[in-house]
Design an enzyme around this catalytic site. Structure first.
Site, PDB file in Angstrom:
ATOM      1  CG  HIS A   1      -1.853  -1.131   1.421  1.00  0.00           C
ATOM      2  ND1 HIS A   1      -2.098  -1.650   2.665  1.00  0.00           N
ATOM      3  CD2 HIS A   1      -2.371  -2.003   0.355  1.00  0.00           C
ATOM      4  CE1 HIS A   1      -2.831  -2.817   2.479  1.00  0.00           C
ATOM      5  NE2 HIS A   1      -3.194  -3.044   1.115  1.00  0.00           N
TER       6      HIS A   1
ATOM      7  CE  LYS B   1       1.659   3.106   5.476  1.00  0.00           C
ATOM      8  NZ  LYS B   1       1.183   1.963   4.860  1.00  0.00           N
TER       9      LYS B   1
ATOM     10  CG  ASP C   1      -4.121  -5.810  -0.098  1.00  0.00           C
ATOM     11  OD1 ASP C   1      -3.911  -4.719  -0.439  1.00  0.00           O
ATOM     12  OD2 ASP C   1      -4.012  -6.322   1.162  1.00  0.00           O
TER      13      ASP C   1
ATOM     14  CE1 TYR D   1      -0.749   1.866   9.298  1.00  0.00           C
ATOM     15  CE2 TYR D   1      -0.628  -0.235  10.301  1.00  0.00           C
ATOM     16  CZ  TYR D   1      -1.231   0.876   9.087  1.00  0.00           C
ATOM     17  OH  TYR D   1      -2.277   0.452   8.661  1.00  0.00           O
TER      18      TYR D   1
END
Length: 189
Positions: A63, A73, A172, A133
Site C-alpha cells: 500500500h 510509516k 490486495d 504503526y
C-alpha cells in the site's frame, strides 16, 4: 535507539532501548528527537494505526498514498512476527522498483521506518499477529493505491511455505503490477 540502514536509501530498521529489571521493562517506543537523529526524515506524525491478523500468512499490502497525501510509516509488532517490506517507488531513485525486507517481532522489539515514496506491506509469520504503526499523513481514499505483492518484476522473496497462498483482501488480490502504475508515479515524490 539503534538504527540499521539498508542497501536502499531511506528505510531504516529501528530498535528502541529497553530498560529492564525483575519487574519487566520500560522503553520509549517513539521519541521524535531520537528518531530524527537516527535518520528518520519526518518531523510530524498525525495518526497511530493498529491491525490484527488472525491467520498465519495473512498478507497486507503493498500500500501507498500519492502526494500530497503520501505517508511515511514506522511499523512495529506488538504480538507475533511479520516479514515487513518497503518497495522504492521514487522514479528518480537509482533503486526504483527495488525492495527491502526485515522480520519484525514483538520479541526482537525492532521497527521499520518506511519513508514517503515507498509502498509498504507485510506477511504474518504466525497466527494472531498484532501490528501498530505511525503515519505522517491522514488517510485519503482518493490517493490510496495498491501494488501487487506478487509482481514478478519486483522479485520480493516472501517467506511463504511451499504450496501456501497468502490470505489476501479483495483489494490486495486485485492490485496492479508496477508497470500499470507508471503514469501515476511520474509526478510523485
Amino acid at each position: 535507539m539503534d538504527a540499521r540502514a539498508f542497501n536502499i536509501a531511506g528505510p531504516l530498521e529501528l530498535t528502541p532501548v529497553r530498560h529492564g529489571d525483575a519487574r519487566g521493562y520500560f522503553t520509549e517506543t517513539f521519541n521524535l528527537a531520537k528518531a530524527n537523529a537516527a535518520g528518520v526524515a519526518e518531523t510530524e506524525w498525525v495518526q497511530d494505526n493498529q491491525s490484527f491478523s488472525a491467520p498465519a500468512f495473512t498478507l497486507r499490502g503493498l500500500h501507498f498514498q500519492l502526494p500530497p497525501f503520501a505517508q511515511a510509516k514506522i511499523v512495529r509488532v506488538l504480538k507475533g512476527r511479520i516479514f515487513d517490506v518497503a518497495v522504492d517507488l521514487r522514479r528518480a531513485s537509482k533503486t526504483f522498483g527495488q525492495w527491502v525486507g526485515v522480520e519484525l517481532s514483538a520479541e526482537k522489539f525492532n521497527q521499520l521506518y518506511v519513508p514517503r515514496g515507498f509502498a509498504h506491506g507485510f506477511l504474518t509469520l504466525e497466527p494472531d499477529v498484532l501490528v501498530a504503526y505511525k503515519v505522517s499523513h491522514y488517510y485519503s481514499g482518493a490517493h490510496d493505491r495498491s501494488l501487487s505483492w506478487a509482481d514478478a518484476s519486483l522479485g520480493i522473496a516472501w517467506p511463504l511455505p511451499e504450496g501456501v497462498s497468502p490470505v489476501l483482501s479483495a483489494k490486495d488480490a486485485a492490485a496492479p503490477k508496477l508497470e500499470a502504475l507508471q503514469d501515476e508515479l511520474k509526478e510523485a515524490w
